[in-house]
Design a protein around this motif. Sequence first.
Motif, PDB file in Angstrom:
ATOM      1  N   UNK A 181       0.937  -1.199   0.197  1.00  0.00           N
ATOM      2  CA  UNK A 181       0.174   0.222  -0.068  1.00  0.00           C
ATOM      3  C   UNK A 181       0.887   1.111  -0.153  1.00  0.00           C
ATOM      4  N   UNK A 182       2.035   1.255   0.821  1.00  0.00           N
ATOM      5  CA  UNK A 182       2.999   2.439   0.738  1.00  0.00           C
ATOM      6  C   UNK A 182       3.333   2.510  -0.376  1.00  0.00           C
ATOM      7  N   UNK A 183       4.054   1.588  -1.243  1.00  0.00           N
ATOM      8  CA  UNK A 183       4.551   1.822  -2.484  1.00  0.00           C
ATOM      9  C   UNK A 183       3.500   2.556  -3.621  1.00  0.00           C
ATOM     10  N   UNK A 184       2.284   1.729  -3.562  1.00  0.00           N
ATOM     11  CA  UNK A 184       1.269   2.263  -4.487  1.00  0.00           C
ATOM     12  C   UNK A 184       0.885   3.844  -4.126  1.00  0.00           C
ATOM     13  N   UNK A 185       0.788   3.998  -2.815  1.00  0.00           N
ATOM     14  CA  UNK A 185       0.394   5.497  -2.598  1.00  0.00           C
ATOM     15  C   UNK A 185       1.429   6.484  -2.921  1.00  0.00           C
ATOM     16  N   UNK A 186       2.865   5.988  -2.760  1.00  0.00           N
ATOM     17  CA  UNK A 186       4.066   7.037  -3.095  1.00  0.00           C
ATOM     18  C   UNK A 186       3.867   7.283  -4.836  1.00  0.00           C
ATOM     19  N   UNK A 187       3.388   6.049  -5.283  1.00  0.00           N
ATOM     20  CA  UNK A 187       3.231   6.309  -6.948  1.00  0.00           C
ATOM     21  C   UNK A 187       2.222   7.027  -7.417  1.00  0.00           C
ATOM     22  N   UNK A 188       1.111   7.053  -6.368  1.00  0.00           N
ATOM     23  CA  UNK A 188       0.054   7.859  -6.906  1.00  0.00           C
ATOM     24  C   UNK A 188       0.240   9.327  -6.620  1.00  0.00           C
ATOM     25  N   UNK A 189       0.824   9.455  -5.273  1.00  0.00           N
ATOM     26  CA  UNK A 189       1.082  10.912  -5.056  1.00  0.00           C
ATOM     27  C   UNK A 189       2.140  11.648  -6.153  1.00  0.00           C
ATOM     28  N   UNK A 190       3.186  10.890  -6.577  1.00  0.00           N
ATOM     29  CA  UNK A 190       4.124  11.150  -7.546  1.00  0.00           C
ATOM     30  C   UNK A 190       3.340  11.485  -8.976  1.00  0.00           C
ATOM     31  N   UNK A 191       2.202  10.842  -9.190  1.00  0.00           N
ATOM     32  CA  UNK A 191       1.401  10.940 -10.486  1.00  0.00           C
ATOM     33  C   UNK A 191       0.458  12.208 -10.654  1.00  0.00           C
ATOM     34  N   UNK A 192      -0.001  12.538  -9.073  1.00  0.00           N
ATOM     35  CA  UNK A 192      -0.779  13.466  -8.915  1.00  0.00           C
ATOM     36  C   UNK A 192       0.034  14.986  -8.983  1.00  0.00           C
ATOM     37  N   UNK A 193       1.200  14.704  -8.431  1.00  0.00           N
ATOM     38  CA  UNK A 193       2.127  16.125  -8.672  1.00  0.00           C
ATOM     39  C   UNK A 193       2.502  16.327  -9.978  1.00  0.00           C
ATOM     40  N   UNK A 194       2.635  15.239 -10.748  1.00  0.00           N
ATOM     41  CA  UNK A 194       2.977  15.312 -12.356  1.00  0.00           C
ATOM     42  C   UNK A 194       1.641  16.066 -12.862  1.00  0.00           C
ATOM     43  N   UNK A 195       0.503  15.701 -12.511  1.00  0.00           N
ATOM     44  CA  UNK A 195      -0.730  16.419 -13.202  1.00  0.00           C
ATOM     45  C   UNK A 195      -0.716  17.766 -12.811  1.00  0.00           C
ATOM     46  N   UNK A 196      -0.357  18.139 -11.517  1.00  0.00           N
ATOM     47  CA  UNK A 196      -0.165  19.502 -11.283  1.00  0.00           C
ATOM     48  C   UNK A 196       0.623  20.468 -11.696  1.00  0.00           C
ATOM     49  N   UNK A 197       1.965  19.632 -12.137  1.00  0.00           N
ATOM     50  CA  UNK A 197       2.912  20.484 -13.027  1.00  0.00           C
ATOM     51  C   UNK A 197       2.372  20.668 -14.379  1.00  0.00           C
ATOM     52  N   UNK A 198       1.720  19.676 -14.925  1.00  0.00           N
ATOM     53  CA  UNK A 198       1.042  20.064 -16.318  1.00  0.00           C
ATOM     54  C   UNK A 198       0.215  21.076 -16.508  1.00  0.00           C
TER      55      UNK A 198
END
Length: 228
Positions: free
Chosen positions: A88-105
Amino acid sequence: MKPTPHDPRLVIAVIMVTVAMGALDAVSLAHLKVFTGYMTATLILIAVHLASAESILGPGLLAIGSYLIGAAVGGRLVRRAHSRRRTVADLLMAVGTLVLAASAVWWAGMPWRHFMTLVILAIAMGLQTSATRHAQVTDLTLPAATMLLHGLVHDSRLAGGPSRGAWRRLAAILGLFGGAVLGTFVSSVSVAGAIAMVGVTIGCAGFLLYLEDHPLLDRLENAGPGNV
């Protein structure tokens, strides 16, 4: 038979994700016109708009398709040979990274930023649902108010139940509502900032699961004994 208690650290992390989901749903609806994590609502919105002059068929189907991609990837990742907390930790860290990427876009004002942001967020939310399902916290496999409200009353002493998990359900309901209010307010100032806030919150939830045992965490995990 007495139900197996939930991992308290996972409960705390999933409630943090629930707050973030309340914020993201508000941002998605206000600025992308569809939900990126709540696919039931997206299907209903498509149906309603098909019967009106304005159609969101394209964005809606794009959100659903991207969400399914995230779900497929998440399904593979949760079947790795790791502990539930680590997975769960690994998945949530990946999700957080993707959401931050969406913010940058969104912040960079890239061409087609609405669609690019929509795709990235929906993939992230497919992964996020895999993470919360794998956490196996009752009523929080998908952060949504319906099951929380139903479970709160269905299992209450008023209905003849044991009233287990009341604090968890109340915390999640208030988290969804508070997150939606916060997401609406922050996105009125900065959409990119609101999305980044969601990414940081989900990333922090994942980071919490990586931490070693600590007296402060033990105290937090023991809050509401017997009710998780």
